[in-house]
Design an enzyme around this catalytic site. Structure first.
Site, mmCIF file in Angstrom:
data_model
loop_
_atom_site.group_PDB
_atom_site.id
_atom_site.type_symbol
_atom_site.label_atom_id
_atom_site.label_comp_id
_atom_site.label_asym_id
_atom_site.label_seq_id
_atom_site.Cartn_x
_atom_site.Cartn_y
_atom_site.Cartn_z
ATOM 1 N N ARG A 46 0.807 -1.207 0.000
ATOM 2 C CA ARG A 46 0.000 0.000 0.000
ATOM 3 C C ARG A 46 0.853 1.277 0.000
ATOM 4 N NH1 ARG A 46 -4.945 0.240 3.922
ATOM 5 N NH2 ARG A 46 -3.709 -1.437 4.726
ATOM 6 N N LYS A 143 0.689 -19.159 5.671
ATOM 7 C CA LYS A 143 -0.158 -19.498 6.801
ATOM 8 C C LYS A 143 -0.354 -18.260 7.647
ATOM 9 C CE LYS A 143 1.598 -21.181 10.721
ATOM 10 N NZ LYS A 143 2.517 -20.486 11.616
ATOM 11 N N HIS A 173 6.416 -23.606 5.987
ATOM 12 C CA HIS A 173 7.857 -23.511 5.757
ATOM 13 C C HIS A 173 8.639 -24.680 6.363
ATOM 14 C CE1 HIS A 173 8.176 -21.700 9.780
ATOM 15 N NE2 HIS A 173 9.472 -21.886 9.719
ATOM 16 N N LYS A 177 12.340 -27.112 5.126
ATOM 17 C CA LYS A 177 13.573 -27.297 5.905
ATOM 18 C C LYS A 177 14.297 -28.539 5.407
ATOM 19 C CE LYS A 177 11.956 -25.137 10.176
ATOM 20 N NZ LYS A 177 12.893 -24.130 10.636
ATOM 21 N N GLU A 211 10.718 -23.829 21.382
ATOM 22 C CA GLU A 211 11.341 -22.535 21.088
ATOM 23 C C GLU A 211 11.720 -21.876 22.409
ATOM 24 O OE1 GLU A 211 9.671 -20.374 17.472
ATOM 25 O OE2 GLU A 211 7.892 -21.205 18.409
ATOM 26 N N ASP A 230 -1.104 -21.993 15.656
ATOM 27 C CA ASP A 230 0.132 -21.446 15.092
ATOM 28 C C ASP A 230 1.125 -22.545 14.693
ATOM 29 O OD1 ASP A 230 1.920 -19.204 14.504
ATOM 30 O OD2 ASP A 230 3.074 -19.873 16.251
ATOM 31 N N HIS A 235 2.741 -27.131 11.324
ATOM 32 C CA HIS A 235 4.108 -27.666 11.329
ATOM 33 C C HIS A 235 4.192 -29.069 11.966
ATOM 34 C CE1 HIS A 235 4.981 -23.726 10.011
ATOM 35 N NE2 HIS A 235 5.195 -23.156 11.170
ATOM 36 N N LYS A 326 6.541 -21.952 23.437
ATOM 37 C CA LYS A 326 7.487 -20.843 23.435
ATOM 38 C C LYS A 326 8.058 -20.666 24.838
ATOM 39 C CE LYS A 326 5.586 -18.526 19.472
ATOM 40 N NZ LYS A 326 6.566 -18.840 18.439
HETATM 41 C C1 BG6 Z 1 5.994 -19.883 12.463
HETATM 42 C C2 BG6 Z 1 5.194 -19.527 13.683
HETATM 43 O O1 BG6 Z 1 5.181 -20.487 11.503
HETATM 44 O O2 BG6 Z 1 7.046 -20.743 12.828
HETATM 45 C C3 BG6 Z 1 6.070 -18.908 14.738
HETATM 46 O O3 BG6 Z 1 4.165 -18.612 13.327
HETATM 47 C C4 BG6 Z 1 7.263 -19.801 15.030
HETATM 48 O O4 BG6 Z 1 5.347 -18.660 15.929
HETATM 49 C C5 BG6 Z 1 7.959 -20.204 13.745
HETATM 50 O O5 BG6 Z 1 8.151 -19.094 15.871
HETATM 51 C C6 BG6 Z 1 9.039 -21.229 14.012
HETATM 52 O O6 BG6 Z 1 9.776 -21.427 12.848
HETATM 53 P P1 BG6 Z 1 11.303 -21.893 12.897
HETATM 54 O O7 BG6 Z 1 11.662 -22.019 11.462
HETATM 55 O O8 BG6 Z 1 12.049 -20.815 13.620
HETATM 56 O O9 BG6 Z 1 11.321 -23.179 13.648
#
Ligand code: BG6
Length: 478
Positions: A46, A143, A173, A177, A211, A230, A235, A326
């Site tokens: 934008r 996502k 994603h 990996k 994490e 999330d 994942h 987390k």
């Molecule tokens: C994301 C989540 O999809 O993946 C985040 O929204 C998370 O909350 C992240 O921290 C973790 O990805 P990676 O690649 O750091 O393990």
């Protein structure tokens, strides 16, 4: 491998994901020679800005998120030459004619929707209206793909009005990996594991994505999502699929995704006492979850652990324990396949019963470890000891091998190549929501609050109990 010339439009081109991941990833692929002479990247968002302004923005992003590659001034300048920018209004008409003029013909056109899902429909519609999409164009969507089954269905419906499924690339994603792709190589590239890969030999499987960071500046988004939406729905679910699926006949998009879908559909509903949610407490001067998201009453979980059952011939009776959260002790993601104990000890009761554990370390210190039992050296009789056969990629394949391409590099190039194997199909995403929805609805109906846990711990005690009561325990997060 060079790819065909392409024009990639990044909607949300000034956003956080573009800055952190998409643009640095494109630059690294440029350095690797994968952006042929004429390929271009067009930022669209934008904000009003000219191409020079956008190049400054991208330069700053690469300086910040990949300072090493940014050091090659000549290359960076050449990359920036490939960039342009158009200010567009996703829901209005401003900028679209200009954008249509920027997107070339006779080349692959890809459109990355790095924006909230509520704009997906408007963008898809305008791409058609302004004649930018053809039958070979691709769209990439990030996502979260919806927040429940109903919204995911609606997104699929809206996208399907303008694009065929083979044009839609839904990113998870984790699938990009290197170590996650390696799961398939380990399972289907070796004779050793597959014959044992079932409930007859496997006691249980643990999947941990831990994490150490908190929600940081993403409190707004995160507090509406929580760990279940999330991380678990996407994942961890994808990891579970790759571990549990039947061997696809080929490494091709539909063969792989058909098998993953069967796993999700074979999942039993999860009983309330097989799920634990948690929320982190303060740690010194680091605020607790509620303070971080700015809601003292928040009941969103920053941790979830659960026991899942894949009800099919291969896995009936073998539980899958999954956890993610987390502010845990460390950043450590791994999958452990815990085999059953040997049925009988020929070395007598004192030698104990032993089991093998295959651990696939996803990050950091990527590698594979197989725990085996051997004789403890020395004259003290037949004493047994468990030792690891340990393979880190860096040691086995050389230090450069640990310098993996980022997941986004691989995935964006797959979009250009037209390979959907590592992307989620619409039915897969819907099936994953169909499994998570009742869990989340159950919490809402019962008014369940997450259990507090210490920052830097392994999550709430109840998560430990989830396994203890089955006579098992989580592997240490380290
Ligand atoms: C994301 C989540 O999809 O993946 C985040 O929204 C998370 O909350 C992240 O921290 C973790 O990805 P990676 O690649 O750091 O393990």
């Amino acid at each position: 491998i060079p790819v065909e010339p392409f024009d990639l439009v990044v909607f949300g081109g000034t956003g956080d994901l573009a800055r952190r991941k998409i643009l640095p990833a494109l630059y690294r692929r440029f350095l690797a020679g994968q952006m042929g002479e004429t390929s271009r990247v067009i930022g669209a968002a934008r904000s009003v800005m000219d191409a020079a302004g956008y190049r400054d923005f991208v330069r700053a992003a690469i300086d910040e998120f990949d300072p090493v590659s940014a050091g090659d001034e000549g290359a960076l300048a050449a990359f920036l030459e490939r960039l342009s920018y158009v200010a567009v209004d996703a829901t209005g008409d401003t900028g679209w004619d200009r954008l249509a003029g920027e997107v070339g013909s006779g080349r692959i056109r890809a459109f990355y929707f790095s924006v909230g899902p509520r704009l997906f429909g408007a963008l898809a519609e305008r791409l058609h209206e302004y004649g930018m999409a053809d039958s070979d164009s691709r769209i990439v969507v990030e996502k979260p793909f919806g927040r429940d089954l109903a919204s995911a269905r609606e997104l699929n419906r809206v996208l399907a009005q303008h694009f065929h499924e083979h044009q839609i690339y839904r990113i998870d994603h984790y699938l990009g990996k290197e170590t996650v792709q390696n799961l398939m190589a380990v399972r289907f590239g070796n004779m050793l594991f597959e014959p044992l890969w079932n409930s007859q030999y496997v006691d249980h499987i643990q999947i941990t994505v831990a994490e150490s960071v908190g929600v940081g500046g993403r409190g707004d988004y995160y507090d509406r999502a929580g760990a279940m939406r999330d991380m678990m729905q996407n994942h961890l679910m994808q990891l579970l699929c790759l571990i549990a699926m039947e061997p696809p006949a080929k490494f091709d998009p539909d063969a792989v995704r058909d098998e993953k879908l069967k796993v999700i559909r074979a999942l039993d509903p999860v009983a309330p006492d097989n799920v634990v949610r948690g929320q982190y407490e303060a740690d010194g001067d680091k605020p607790d979850y509620r303070a971080q998201v700015g809601d003292p009453e928040s009941t969103t979980e920053s941790f979830v652990a659960l026991k899942a059952h894949v009800s099919n011939w291969r896995w009936a009776g073998t539980p899958f324990y999954l956890r993610t959260g987390k502010r845990l002790k460390d950043r450590a993601s791994e999958i452990a396949v815990v085999f059953k104990e040997t049925p009988h000890s020929i070395f007598g009761e004192d030698a104990g019963r032993h089991r093998n554990i295959l651990t696939i370390r996803l990050q950091p210190n990527e590698g594979i470890e197989l725990g085996v039992t051997i004789k403890e050296p020395g004259p003290g009789g037949m004493r047994l000891v468990d030792v690891p056969l340990d393979m880190t990629f860096a040691e086995a394949l050389g230090p450069d091998s640990a310098d993996f391409p980022d997941a986004y590099e691989r995935l964006i190039m797959d979009v250009i190549r037209g390979n959907q194997t590592l992307f989620m199909r619409g039915d897969e995403v819907e099936a994953a929501w169909a499994w998570t929805d009742p869990i989340i609805e159950g919490w809402e109906e019962r008014g369940d609050a997450p259990k507090p846990y210490d920052s830097g711990s392994a999550g709430p005690d109840d998560a430990l109990m989830l396994m203890h009561r089955d006579g098992r325990r989580w592997r240490e997060i380290k």
